[in-house]
Write a protein that holds these residues in place. Structure first.
Motif, PDB file in Angstrom:
ATOM      1  N   UNK A  75     -31.640  -4.727  22.965  1.00  0.00           N
ATOM      2  CA  UNK A  75     -30.265  -5.219  22.987  1.00  0.00           C
ATOM      3  C   UNK A  75     -29.895  -5.801  24.335  1.00  0.00           C
ATOM      4  N   UNK A  76     -30.471  -5.257  25.414  1.00  0.00           N
ATOM      5  CA  UNK A  76     -30.161  -5.757  26.748  1.00  0.00           C
ATOM      6  C   UNK A  76     -30.725  -7.162  26.959  1.00  0.00           C
ATOM      7  N   UNK A  77     -31.940  -7.395  26.485  1.00  0.00           N
ATOM      8  CA  UNK A  77     -32.593  -8.680  26.717  1.00  0.00           C
ATOM      9  C   UNK A  77     -32.276  -9.712  25.635  1.00  0.00           C
ATOM     10  N   UNK A  78     -31.947  -9.259  24.440  1.00  0.00           N
ATOM     11  CA  UNK A  78     -31.649 -10.173  23.345  1.00  0.00           C
ATOM     12  C   UNK A  78     -30.446  -9.640  22.567  1.00  0.00           C
ATOM     13  N   UNK A  79     -29.259  -9.625  23.192  1.00  0.00           N
ATOM     14  CA  UNK A  79     -28.093  -8.974  22.575  1.00  0.00           C
ATOM     15  C   UNK A  79     -27.668  -9.588  21.248  1.00  0.00           C
ATOM     16  N   UNK A  80     -27.897 -10.880  21.049  1.00  0.00           N
ATOM     17  CA  UNK A  80     -27.482 -11.519  19.795  1.00  0.00           C
ATOM     18  C   UNK A  80     -28.382 -11.164  18.617  1.00  0.00           C
ATOM     19  N   UNK A  81     -29.592 -10.708  18.917  1.00  0.00           N
ATOM     20  CA  UNK A  81     -30.547 -10.429  17.836  1.00  0.00           C
ATOM     21  C   UNK A  81     -31.550  -9.368  18.268  1.00  0.00           C
ATOM     22  N   UNK A  82     -31.111  -8.112  18.472  1.00  0.00           N
ATOM     23  CA  UNK A  82     -31.998  -7.082  19.019  1.00  0.00           C
ATOM     24  C   UNK A  82     -33.165  -6.697  18.121  1.00  0.00           C
ATOM     25  N   UNK A  83     -33.093  -6.988  16.828  1.00  0.00           N
ATOM     26  CA  UNK A  83     -34.200  -6.665  15.924  1.00  0.00           C
ATOM     27  C   UNK A  83     -35.230  -7.791  15.825  1.00  0.00           C
ATOM     28  N   UNK A  84     -34.918  -8.942  16.397  1.00  0.00           N
ATOM     29  CA  UNK A  84     -35.815 -10.087  16.248  1.00  0.00           C
ATOM     30  C   UNK A  84     -37.221  -9.830  16.798  1.00  0.00           C
ATOM     31  N   UNK A  85     -37.396  -9.209  17.978  1.00  0.00           N
ATOM     32  CA  UNK A  85     -38.764  -8.970  18.466  1.00  0.00           C
ATOM     33  C   UNK A  85     -39.603  -8.160  17.483  1.00  0.00           C
ATOM     34  N   UNK A  86     -38.994  -7.170  16.840  1.00  0.00           N
ATOM     35  CA  UNK A  86     -39.736  -6.369  15.866  1.00  0.00           C
ATOM     36  C   UNK A  86     -40.217  -7.227  14.707  1.00  0.00           C
ATOM     37  N   UNK A 124     -22.879   1.631  24.138  1.00  0.00           N
ATOM     38  CA  UNK A 124     -21.808   1.068  24.959  1.00  0.00           C
ATOM     39  C   UNK A 124     -22.391   0.364  26.186  1.00  0.00           C
ATOM     40  N   UNK A 125     -23.545   0.834  26.678  1.00  0.00           N
ATOM     41  CA  UNK A 125     -24.262   0.185  27.781  1.00  0.00           C
ATOM     42  C   UNK A 125     -25.735   0.138  27.419  1.00  0.00           C
ATOM     43  N   UNK A 126     -26.382  -1.000  27.649  1.00  0.00           N
ATOM     44  CA  UNK A 126     -27.796  -1.153  27.294  1.00  0.00           C
ATOM     45  C   UNK A 126     -28.717  -0.900  28.482  1.00  0.00           C
ATOM     46  N   UNK A 127     -28.122  -0.743  29.678  1.00  0.00           N
ATOM     47  CA  UNK A 127     -28.915  -0.413  30.857  1.00  0.00           C
ATOM     48  C   UNK A 127     -27.997   0.224  31.888  1.00  0.00           C
ATOM     49  N   UNK A 128     -28.587   0.833  32.912  1.00  0.00           N
ATOM     50  CA  UNK A 128     -27.811   1.373  34.015  1.00  0.00           C
ATOM     51  C   UNK A 128     -28.589   1.191  35.311  1.00  0.00           C
TER      52      UNK A 128
END
Length: 253
Positions: free
Chosen positions: A79-90, A134-138
């Protein structure tokens, strides 16, 4: 195809006594299969390597100090690297490694870590769970303490995918009469020392990693994701989940 989207906006309490079974089958996981894998690459545009490879477990001789975790840490890297489509890499890695896979036969598609926070989609008869945070990284500041887990992995494993940041694997299995497709992150793997002569260099050579100059290709004209072929599939039974624990809290045996 009809799409139905349900967004969980508030927690719902479910009692065990209210649950009913729609199947007489036992809740036992069977028919576990590795399907595909991919590796996130640290690059200006979202880039994955397929199949990638988990880091090799390569502990140094004797004990060594490990720094506490610090800096950028991903909570949900897809989700952090591809927020519009987080399932696409899979799905992209599945299409590359399993082009004949019948997705209509899948009942549930899910990430391993999305049980508490769900975004649910219906695609025909398939339920798709997508992790929502709520946050994809810290960013862990010097004065903060989050343990030693990430730094321990860096010190005790060796990655051979250039600029890699995480390795994800997709498996399938059957449970309670349903066919599951599950994506999860993997920390490392154990090399076969007996077949490679025992040295780290020989283990790396045996994996036949593609050259660093491997070009990347756009997944499609509509996608931001770029893909390159790199790495080699590692058998599921050789993979590792790495956890650290304080020395004053020994495990019960």
């Amino acid at each position: 195809m009809e799409d139905v989207r349900l967004h969980a906006t508030s927690p719902v309490e479910i009692f065990r006594l209210d649950l009913g079974s729609s199947t007489s089958q036992e809740a036992i996981i069977t028919d576990v299969k590795h399907l595909a894998s991919y590796h996130w690459i640290d690059a200006p545009t979202p880039t994955i390597a397929v199949p990638g490879s988990p880091a090799l477990w390569s502990p140094p001789e004797g004990s060594r100090p490990v720094k506490k975790d610090h800096g950028l840490v991903y909570i949900a890297q897809n989700a952090a690297r591809l927020p519009d489509s987080p399932l696409e890499p899979m799905f992209r890695s599945l299409y590359i490694e399993q082009p004949s896979l019948d997705l209509d036969s899948i009942d549930v598609v899910t990430d391993r870590n999305n049980i508490r926070k769900l975004f649910v989609e219906m695609a025909a008869q398939t339920v798709i769970f997508c992790r929502e945070e709520t946050a994809t990284y810290e960013v862990i500041k010097p004065e903060d303490f989050r343990g030693f887990g990430h730094e321990f992995e860096k010190a005790y494993t060796t990655s051979h995918i250039k600029n890699s940041t995480s390795h994800h694997r997709i498996i399938s299995y059957k449970l309670g009469g349903l066919h599951f497709l599950v994506c999860h992150e993997t920390d490392g793997f154990i090399g076969d020392m007996t077949k490679t002569g025992g040295s780290l260099a020989n283990i790396m050579d045996s994996l036949a990693i593609s050259p660093e100059t491997n070009p990347t290709e756009k997944a499609s004209s509509l996608s931001k994701l770029r893909i390159k072929r790199d790495g080699q599939t590692v058998p599921r039974e050789k993979t590792l989940e790495i956890k650290t624990r304080a020395v004053n809290k020994p495990l019960q045996r």
